[in-house]
Design a protein around this motif. Structure first.
Motif, PDB file in Angstrom:
ATOM      1  N   GLU A 236    -115.682 -58.845  43.630  1.00 52.61           N
ATOM      2  CA  GLU A 236    -114.591 -57.884  43.773  1.00 52.61           C
ATOM      3  C   GLU A 236    -113.961 -57.339  42.681  1.00 52.61           C
ATOM      4  OE1 GLU A 236    -112.282 -60.156  46.599  1.00 52.61           O
ATOM      5  OE2 GLU A 236    -114.022 -59.887  47.818  1.00 52.61           O
ATOM      6  N   HIS A 238    -116.081 -56.072  39.847  1.00 49.03           N
ATOM      7  CA  HIS A 238    -116.856 -54.748  39.201  1.00 49.03           C
ATOM      8  C   HIS A 238    -116.651 -53.674  39.922  1.00 49.03           C
ATOM      9  CE1 HIS A 238    -118.432 -58.267  36.851  1.00 49.03           C
ATOM     10  NE2 HIS A 238    -118.482 -57.609  35.986  1.00 49.03           N
ATOM     11  N   THR A 239    -116.719 -52.725  39.432  1.00 47.46           N
ATOM     12  CA  THR A 239    -116.404 -51.160  39.879  1.00 47.46           C
ATOM     13  C   THR A 239    -117.897 -50.806  40.566  1.00 47.46           C
ATOM     14  OG1 THR A 239    -116.540 -49.838  37.857  1.00 47.46           O
ATOM     15  CG2 THR A 239    -114.345 -50.608  38.592  1.00 47.46           C
ATOM     16  N   TYR A 240    -117.841 -49.879  41.062  1.00 47.86           N
ATOM     17  CA  TYR A 240    -118.995 -49.189  41.604  1.00 47.86           C
ATOM     18  C   TYR A 240    -119.610 -48.649  40.298  1.00 47.86           C
ATOM     19  CZ  TYR A 240    -120.862 -47.526  46.130  1.00 47.86           C
ATOM     20  OH  TYR A 240    -121.361 -47.630  47.486  1.00 47.86           O
ATOM     21  N   GLU A 241    -119.149 -47.805  39.476  1.00 45.51           N
ATOM     22  CA  GLU A 241    -119.784 -47.441  38.450  1.00 45.51           C
ATOM     23  C   GLU A 241    -120.358 -48.223  37.403  1.00 45.51           C
ATOM     24  OE1 GLU A 241    -117.003 -46.426  39.683  1.00 45.51           O
ATOM     25  OE2 GLU A 241    -117.359 -44.267  40.415  1.00 45.51           O
ATOM     26  N   GLN A 242    -119.670 -49.394  37.356  1.00 45.86           N
ATOM     27  CA  GLN A 242    -120.133 -50.505  36.376  1.00 45.86           C
ATOM     28  C   GLN A 242    -121.408 -51.094  36.891  1.00 45.86           C
ATOM     29  OE1 GLN A 242    -116.723 -52.920  36.391  1.00 45.86           O
ATOM     30  NE2 GLN A 242    -116.625 -52.953  34.146  1.00 45.86           N
ATOM     31  N   ASP A 266    -122.662 -53.459  48.106  1.00 41.46           N
ATOM     32  CA  ASP A 266    -121.139 -53.290  48.670  1.00 41.46           C
ATOM     33  C   ASP A 266    -121.080 -53.528  50.193  1.00 41.46           C
ATOM     34  OD1 ASP A 266    -118.504 -52.530  48.222  1.00 41.46           O
ATOM     35  OD2 ASP A 266    -119.094 -50.852  49.389  1.00 41.46           O
TER      36      ASP A 266
END
Ligand code: ZN
Ligand code: ZN
Ligand code: ZN
Ligand code: ZN
Ligand code: ZN
Ligand code: ZN
Ligand code: ZN
Length: 1726
Positions: A236, A238-242, A266
């Motif tokens: 929860e 890290h972002t999608y982009e990372q 995800d």
């Protein structure tokens, strides 16, 4: 890639195995063996790694097939002991379906809970069950599921009432609870048991397995390969982009692949991102870890052996299989339940189900979903096991007694918060992300605890008592760690030891609030528990206080003859904490002692004697003093360093939360109660002295001559100010201690009185919407405020209009219960309420005193509190303040201080009066006596009463006069009351009544006088207002004049009769057209305020305009968009699929003023964008600007042109003559144009040179009548329309520019015509000026725009337009008449004629040509209508009058003529009535459009009949258009001339093709488009959306299903999966859809959010209130409130109107201007 090659060989090897494999043999072998477990594991160990996970790309289909054949089939065979196809069928026959619904919710599916009947808020129903249940008539809550829950229908424990819906209602006959296993043989049961326990154990083993390279014993593969997976797990942090970025780097994949990996991670919780040998996978892992460890915790990656992954894959499959198999039979389901809950060898909590649940958090999401699903289809579908399972999973009492869950949870909880200070209190580090993470775990523990406590016991067993109290012990341990945590010390120096850290402590407090309340509620249900709990709590508190006051020298306080010992303590110098949960819990329990009367019935069991009241009040009092000091600014004073500012603002926040509705129940409220409890056990004088001392005010009030203190003490203004505020706060505290009696147990009130009073005081501030009230009231753990039960007693509901929301207003009779010092008012609330209530009283003509309300009596335990009001110390304080007010010279007192003192006196008087009225002799409350007693020697101060009388006449206290008068009156009243009761019956009742009456009369007279004064004041105000209005108009004369003139131009001219044909009817077209009086047209520029006449050779005046593409009238949304480069817009198809609309706000400017303005805007915006990188609501680069006056979004300007002058009419040629002349002219133009063309392109033709007729001068170049600025503006508007309409770059030379302008004129007219019909408004006179102005300028612009273009080009357009009607051999590819929209043709051909006429010298008038063209097109339109009229409808033919016979006959004749040309594709129609009706209704929109067009073009006023909706419109309309009312005469009177044209139209190949179904056939009249129909109940929409799956990711649920309100498409919005590329940019599904469906403009409903979304282009958007309202007239954006929502038709119509009038973009502009944050949203990604 070596690995990949070997992959391919394995399946072929498997093939041979597969061929040799026999299911039956395997199963038979299993039936023989003794150790089945070992045998099956051996089988799995051999086959599973051969089937699953053989390469990087999984092939689920073949894997599943093989698994079915090699693994599942033998299990099934063994289970049945025969071929499963027969065995399972047998089982199915005896299956008893479950009475539980058990429907598992999809993400986003609606769920319903009954607020009245649900056992707890987690009990929900699916939509189907809900609709069939009794609860749909109850108060229910609707939410959308997060996915994974299940329907509780049929579970009798979940519902207090109506547990079954109609569908799941048990059938009485078969309700004999038969054991489902009765049908099975013992053998079968044994086999079943064996298989299930092995398979379930296997699945549990594998799913909870955490070794990466090893397998559980018995599953080791026979041959190990060096093949591994690099497995990426979800977190929860890290972002999608990372993740996408990292993957691209680590495994060298494309962005697309990375997106797909990230999406799967995800969704499923893990995904293999690389396959290969160990080193290869390790490499990827290290890159991922390195890349993500810099900012935060690295992503979780594991390198797992392929056989481990394979077994995990099959384990999931096995769970699926179990779920599938138990679906055949309730008996199998029962066995599986037994297997799952059977205690394992490790004893307690070791069943397979337990193991799974314990490892829940370790599993990846995909695995969790699968086993949850199995639980739901097994355990929760079996009534017996549902209960058993509940023990494991949760359910109140059983848990506490049998599992001692409460203690366990709290222990775990305490373990999680390890940091303590020396006293063992919690200590929190900085509230970081990591801590937040830890807190999430704590939070879920609190959730568990809540679940345990949610249903209160109705009866207690000894065991339950024991376990509960044991849990309470642990809980008190926890609270003890919180008591006094996070203390603050007022900083005197500059240095600060540590940064204040308060969030964590407060978060914890907030989370525990409901738990604490629930524990009290549990205690309230059993006397014995309450007594024990009280004792325990008191012990805990004593423990906390040990060491308290040690070594402190006590000090003695004395005042007014009383003295008390207390400790030396200063809030402003020592540590103080806002966290006192133990004291507060004790306060809560103390109230319960009173409420349940335990205190009176079992006093001997209570440790009341152990209570030390000063100790009880000490900490709560400090906390309240802290608040007062912060209010007084004492914590801000020392220096101005940043640190101090921080400390101060942090304190402010804490105090804010302390009083906030979310926390106050277990903070502020309980502190107050503790003070009440303590004070009730103390001498009131002692209590007050301690209060004074803690407020650090003792020295002020204690001195003998305190009444004169301010004459001496003027040292420091700040100190004086602070002391004033502190005094006010302290007086307020005393009021609250004596006056807050609305909690049951403190005062003698009912449970609902408290909430009633809360609502009442909220509504005293102002009327409020339901949601506002809900927000202002505390919610219990079920999110209920209890407001619905009582709201009608205190408020009346006022429904909302089309905007706004419904409001509750206070019932007038409730206003007398208003208490200005209500304890939950903030200071701001208080002053708002005061103002509102005073205003109300003034309006009613009453005095403005706001006396305290009459209070309910105290309960006996608290009864002594009233003595505070009459104790000596208080009277001393009251007297001091009054004395200061009498001598205000020093100014060191405040009016609010006085106001509070007056309020306190009022409270005391009311108390006395009430006691006199209610009770018998034995009351010693005699405030009146004390207040009239003067102070004792030596000071001999004046009595309170004397001071009041004195103050009554003080000039500086005007505001308080009414209140003082009220006090004195009340005091007098009490005195008489006392005298009367003292002299019992000596005074006759009538006498006193007489006295009262005179008082009453006096009162009345006074009130009347005041009412009269109020009336006079109102009148004066009204007069002032109208004076101001007049003044405003004078000031802004020009503005008003301009709008008056505009009004004049459009209405008065249209009403005035033409002077030339005084009595003749008005005609707008043709040689007979009426000539309006020539009139100077003068307008004012909004920018420079100068007047300007509109003249062709004058300065250009322009109208701000907004041009947009539109599909609002489209009859064909499927037509693919045109290629803008090649599209030929000359003819509009009747499906109107794309048009160009022009609108205007009607504001007029000089062209040069506008240019200067827009240059300035442009420059400013460029600077701003460079500097701030912000966007504006308008796109400057695209020529957009806001109208300088009204801020309406605009993108161009239309020049205003003078009205064309009609030539005087001489004798004009008939149709035949005109056809001939125009034929000649066209020929001449053809040859002239050919000469202009470059030689190479000229076709070698033998055609002879056509001599120009003498009536036509081809070479004549007309002089341009327009001034240079007008010419420039003609180009500006033309280019803008062209640019927007075709979506191309501007090109002034493009020949399509005039076409686009004519098209926009026609389209705008059509859309306005539709709008008028839809709004049921007359054709003329009902449009706002701005639209009239816009249409006039569009029409006049259209007729002039050829002057700005190349003349031969425009003539070429004219020729091609005419050729669509009159065949011209030189024009190729003319469209068939079914493909032409006739109004567009009419407008274009009339407007383009100007270019031809300028060279015409034959004397042909423009009027005559317009009329011929109009008639010709009208005939063509009739033919078009008849061709598309369709078959006769089965309606009753009506008897038609004589007049209509002619029309019907004519229609028949024309139709038959058409049939001779077209042939069989036209059906036979016998009824002339039907045909004529088709023509008449079909052509009406066209005629109305034509009337608008000619009216604006030629400036002929419309006949008055068309200004209303009266009958006979048809004849008037035809007359105005110079048409016979029998339209068919147009054809029949010129039949010879028209017949050949007709033939030409009908024989066009396109006609045949379209009629036979080859094209889009549009029939007339075209209906107005509407937005789609929406269901009345919003949950129907939610349901629809919940079954919607993303169209791109194979059956996945869409996160943001969004409904296009124009066409009804459901879209997967705001998600990576459905992004597409549009013009080189990635856009979301909605933006992409708008380009196809709405020409860039879209109206959507975001279903999950219940929110309307407007989009325009890629950068503009806004949210708009949805058309769904709850019963309180409010929308629920975000679906947070959960009230049932229903469609509000009015609001939906309003949205539809915005759309139909092309105002969506404008609306977005206004929204974005009003709310700048909307500008920053990436609308294109929605
Ligand atoms: Zn259901
Ligand atoms: Zn049901
Ligand atoms: Zn119900
Ligand atoms: Zn100007
Ligand atoms: Zn404007
Ligand atoms: Zn659509
Ligand atoms: Zn999607």
């Amino acid at each position: 890639m070596a690995a990949a090659e070997s992959d391919r060989e394995v399946p072929s090897a498997l093939c041979t195995e597969f061929l040799n494999f026999s299911v039956k043999d395997t199963a038979s072998k299993w039936l023989q063996v003794t150790d089945l477990y070992k045998e099956v594991y051996h089988h799995l160990a051999r086959y599973v790694p051969k089937i699953y996970c053989l390469g990087p790309n999984l092939n689920p289909q073949s894997e599943d097939l093989l698994a079915q054949m090699l693994l599942q089939a033998p299990l099934e065979w063994y289970l049945c002991g025969e071929d499963p196809s027969t065995g399972l069928a047998k089982l199915e026959q005896n299956n008893q379906p479950s009475q539980l619904c058990g429907h598992v919710f999809k993400v986003g599916e609606p769920t319903y809970s009954c607020r009245e009947c649900a056992a707890d808020p987690t009990c929900v129903l699916c939509m189907q069950c809900f609709l069939g249940s009794v609860h749909k008539e109850h108060r229910y809550r609707m939410t959308t599921s997060g996915g994974g829950g299940f329907c509780d229908c049929g579970d009798t424990e979940a519902w207090k009432k109506g547990p079954y819906c109609q569908k799941h209602e048990p059938n009485i006959s078969d309700s004999c609870h038969e054991d489902p296993l009765a049908h099975l043989s013992t053998d079968m049961i044994a086999r079943c048991y064996n298989v299930f326990s092995i398979v379930l154990k296997y699945a549990v083993d594998m799913l909870t397995w955490d070794k990466e390279d090893e397998l559980p014993p018995g599953l080791e593969p026979p041959d190990r390969s060096d093949s591994y997976y690099c497995m990426l797990f979800n977190d929860e942090v890290h972002t999608y982009e990372q993740v996408i970025y990292t993957l691209q780097k680590a495994v060298n994949c494309t962005q697309k692949e990375a997106v797909s990996f990230a999406t799967t991670v995800d969704r499923d919780g893990r995904k293999s991102v690389r396959f290969g040998d160990f080193a290869f996978c390790e490499l990827a892992k290290s890159v991922i870890v390195r890349n993500t460890s810099r900012q935060s915790k690295p992503l979780r990656v594991q390198v797992m052996h392929s056989s481990v992954v394979a077994h995990q894959c099959f384990a999931l499959k096995a769970l699926h299989w179990l779920g599938h198999v138990i679906g055949y039979s309730d008996a199998l389901r029962r066995i599986l339940c037994q297997v799952g809950l059977e205690r394992g060898p490790e004893g307690e909590n070791s069943s397979l189900v337990d193991t799974l649940m314990l490892c829940d958090s370790k599993m990846w999401k995909g695995a969790r979903n699968v086993y949850h699903q199995l639980f739901m289809s097994s355990l929760l579908m079996d009534l017996k096991y549902k209960k058993l399972f509940a023990i494991q999973f949760a359910k109140a009492r059983m848990l506490i007694t049998e599992e001692n869950l409460m203690t366990t949870i709290i222990r775990t909880f305490v373990d999680h918060l390890r940091h303590r200070d020396l006293q063992g209190r919690f200590q929190f580090e900085r509230y970081t992300a990591q801590q937040a993470f830890k807190f999430r775990r704590v939070q879920s523990l609190i959730g568990d605890l809540k679940y345990v406590l949610i249903s209160r016991p109705t009866e207690w067993s000894d065991q339950l008592r024991e376990k509960f109290l044991e849990g309470l012990d642990t809980f008190l341990e926890l609270l003890k760690c919180m008591q006094g945590m996070d203390p603050v010390v007022r900083q005197v120096g500059q240095h600060i030891e540590m940064e204040p850290e308060w969030e964590a402590a407060f978060t914890l407090q907030m989370k525990l609030t409901h738990i604490i309340s629930m524990i009290q509620e549990w205690c309230a249900t059993d006397e014995r528990v309450l007594i024990e709990a009280y004792k325990k709590c008191l012990t805990a508190l004593t423990h906390c206080h040990s060491g308290f006051a040690d070594g402190e020298q006590p000090i003695t306080l004395s005042m007014c003859g009383h003295s008390v010992d207390t400790i030396r303590y200063c809030v402003s110098q020592e540590k103080v904490s806002i966290h006192l949960p133990v004291s507060r819990l004790l306060a809560g329990l103390h109230v319960l002692l009173s409420k349940m009367e335990v205190a009176y019935r079992f006093p001997e069991q209570l440790p009341l004697s152990e209570l030390s009241p000063p100790m009880l009040i000490e900490h709560p009092l400090r906390c309240l003093v802290l608040c007062a000091q912060v209010h007084a600014g004492m914590w801000r004073r020392n220096g101005f360093s940043l640190v101090n500012q921080v400390v101060h603002s942090v304190l402010w926040l804490q105090i804010y939360y302390y009083h906030n509705v979310k926390c106050r129940v277990e903070m502020f409220d309980k502190d107050l109660i503790m003070l009440q409890a303590g004070a009730s056990m103390m001498d009131p004088n002692h209590f007050l002295m301690i209060v004074l001392s803690r407020f650090e005010l003792y020295h002020i009030f204690s001195s003998a001559d305190c009444r004169k203190r301010y004459n001496r003490e003027t040292a420091n203004k700040d100190v004086v100010q602070q002391n004033n505020t502190l005094t006010e706060e302290m007086l307020h505290l005393i009021m609250m201690v004596v006056g807050e009696r609305f909690e049951a147990g403190i005062g003698q009130v009912e449970g609902c009185d408290e909430i009633k009073r809360e609502i009442l005081h909220q509504l005293c501030i102002r009327p409020m919407a339901h949601s506002e009230l809900v927000k202002a009231l505390p919610e219990n753990e079920n999110k209920e405020t209890g407001m619905e039960r009582v709201i009608d007693c205190v408020a009346s509901f006022k429904k909302p209009g089309v905007t706004g929301r419904g409001l509750y207003e206070l019932r007038p009779e409730c206003a007398k219960q208003f208490n200005l010092y209500f304890h939950h008012y903030s200071r701001a609330d208080q002053s708002k309420a005061e103002e509102a209530q005073r205003k109300l009283k003034r309006q009613n003509g009453e005095d403005t005193a706001l006396p305290p309300p009459v209070l309910p009596p105290f309960c006996p335990l608290f009864a002594s509190l009233v003595n505070i009001l009459q104790c000596d110390v208080l009277l001393g304080m009251l007297g001091a303040v009054l004395q200061w007010a009498v001598e205000p010279s020093a100014g060191h007192w405040s009016e609010s201080m006085l106001q509070r003192v007056l309020h306190l006196i009022g409270m005391a008087l009311l108390e006395e009066r009430q006691q006199l009225e209610n009770s018998s002799e034995d009351n010693d409350f005699n405030f009146t006596l004390k207040m009239s007693r003067p102070g004792e020697a030596p000071s001999n101060t004046a009595s309170v009463l004397a001071l009041l009388e004195n103050l009554q006449n003080a000039p500086h206290l005007e505001v308080h006069k009414d209140m003082i008068r009220w006090l004195l009156k009340t005091e007098a009243g009490i005195k008489t009351l006392r005298e009367r009761s003292a002299s019992t019956s000596t005074v006759t009742a009538s006498g006193s009544r007489g006295q009262e009456e005179t008082a009453c009369d006096k009162d009345k007279a006074e009130r009347k006088r005041k009412a009269e004064m109020a009336r006079l004041r109102r009148e004066k105000v009204m007069a002032q207002m109208s004076e101001m209005q007049r003044h405003f108009i004078n000031e802004n004369k020009e503005l008003f004049q301009q709008s008056l003139e505009e009004l004049d131009a459009s209405t008065s001219t249209s009403l005035e009769h033409s002077p030339t044909s005084s009595d003749a009817a008005l005609v707008c077209v043709g040689p007979r057209r009426s000539r309006p009086r020539e009139k100077r047209q003068v307008v004012t520029c909004i920018l420079c305020q100068e007047e300007q006449e509109i003249r062709a050779d004058g300065k250009a005046m322009v109208l701000a305009a907004f041009v947009q593409r539109s599909t609002v009238m489209s009859k064909n949304r499927k037509r693919p968009p045109h290629d803008p480069k090649r599209y030929d817009p000359l003819f509009m198809h009747p499906d109107l699929s794309f048009g160009t609309h022009t609108g205007s706000c009607g504001h007029i400017m000089h062209s040069h003023c506008w240019q200067r303005y827009s240059e300035a805007v442009q420059a400013k915006e460029q600077r701003r964008q460079q500097r701030l990188r912000v966007h504006t609501s308008y796109d400057v680069g695209n020529g957009e600007f806001l109208c300088p006056l009204c801020e309406c979004l605009s993108n161009t300007v239309i020049p205003l042109l003078p009205r064309t002058k009609g030539s005087s009419s001489c004798e004009q040629p008939g149709l035949g003559q005109w056809l001939k002349t125009s034929g000649q002219q066209i020929k001449a133009m053809h040859s002239a144009h050919r000469k202009l063309q470059p030689v190479s392109t000229v076709e070698e033709t033998v055609e002879e040179e056509c001599p120009a007729p003498e009536v036509f001068t081809v070479n004549y170049i007309p002089t341009n009548p327009y001034s240079s600025t007008i010419k420039e503006m003609l180009t500006t508007f033309g280019t803008a329309t062209y640019k927007v309409g075709l979506k191309v770059h501007p090109n002034e030379q493009d020949p399509r520019i005039p076409i686009m302008c004519w098209g926009s004129c026609a389209y705008t007219i059509q859309s306005i015509e539709r709008l008028l019909v839809d709004e049921k408004k007359p054709l003329f006179g009902s449009l706002p000026c701005r639209q009239d102005e816009c249409l006039s300028s569009l029409a006049r612009f259209g007729s002039a725009c050829w002057t700005a273009a190349c003349q031969p080009t425009v003539q070429g357009h004219f020729i091609r337009l005419v050729a669509a009607l009159i065949p011209d051999p030189l024009v190729e590819a003319s469209p068939c008449i079914l493909d032409v929209d006739m109004l567009h043709l009419l407008v274009s051909v009339v407007l383009s004629y100007g270019s031809v006429h300028s060279q015409d010298s034959s004397g042909l008038s423009v009027d005559a040509v317009q009329l011929h063209l109009f008639h010709l097109i009208t005939v063509a339109h009739m033919v078009q209508i008849l061709l598309t009229s369709g078959p006769e409808e089965v309606t009753m033919e009506q008897e038609s009058g004589e007049a209509e016979r002619g029309e019907e006959e004519g229609a028949c004749r024309l139709y038959n003529t058409l049939r001779t040309h077209v042939g069989s594709s036209l059906p036979e129609v016998g009824s002339g009535w039907h045909l004529w009706r088709c023509v008449k209704t079909g052509i009406l929109p066209y005629l109305r459009g034509a009337a608008l067009f000619f009216h604006h073009l030629n400036g002929v006023p419309a006949p008055p009949e068309l200004h209303a909706l009266c009958p006979g419109q048809w004849e008037v309309l035809c007359g105005y258009l110079s048409l016979p009312s029998n339209l068919l005469q147009l054809f029949h009177s010129q039949q010879e001339l028209l017949e050949p044209l007709l033939h030409g139209w009908c024989t066009h190949p396109g006609v045949q093709q379209t009629l036979q179904g080859g094209g889009v056939l549009v029939s007339f009249p075209r209906e107005s488009n509407s937005l789609i129909d929406l269901p009345d109940d919003y949950s129907a929409l939610i349901n629809q959306a919940s079954s919607f799956t993303c169209p791109k990711s194979g059956g996945d649920k869409s996160r943001a299903p969004t409904l296009c309100l124009v066409c009804g498409s459901m879209l997967c919005s705001q998600s990576y999966c459905c992004q597409t590329e549009l013009e080189g940019e990635d856009v979301g599904a909605c933006t992409a859809h708008t380009f196809a469906c709405g020409a860039g403009v879209g109206i959507f409903l975001r279903v999950r959010e219940s929110q309307v979304l407007f989009l325009a282009g890629k950068t503009k958007g806004c949210f708009y209130a949805p058309p769904y309202l709850d019963d309180y007239g409010e929308t629920d954006q975000g679906l947070r409130r959960g009230n049932p929502l229903h469609l509000c038709h009015e609001r939906y119509r309003k949205i539809q109107k915005l759309w139909r009038q092309h105002s969506i973009t404008e609306e977005i502009g206004h929204a974005q201007e009003a709310n700048q944050t909307l500008v920053g949203i990436d609308w294109q990604h929605l």
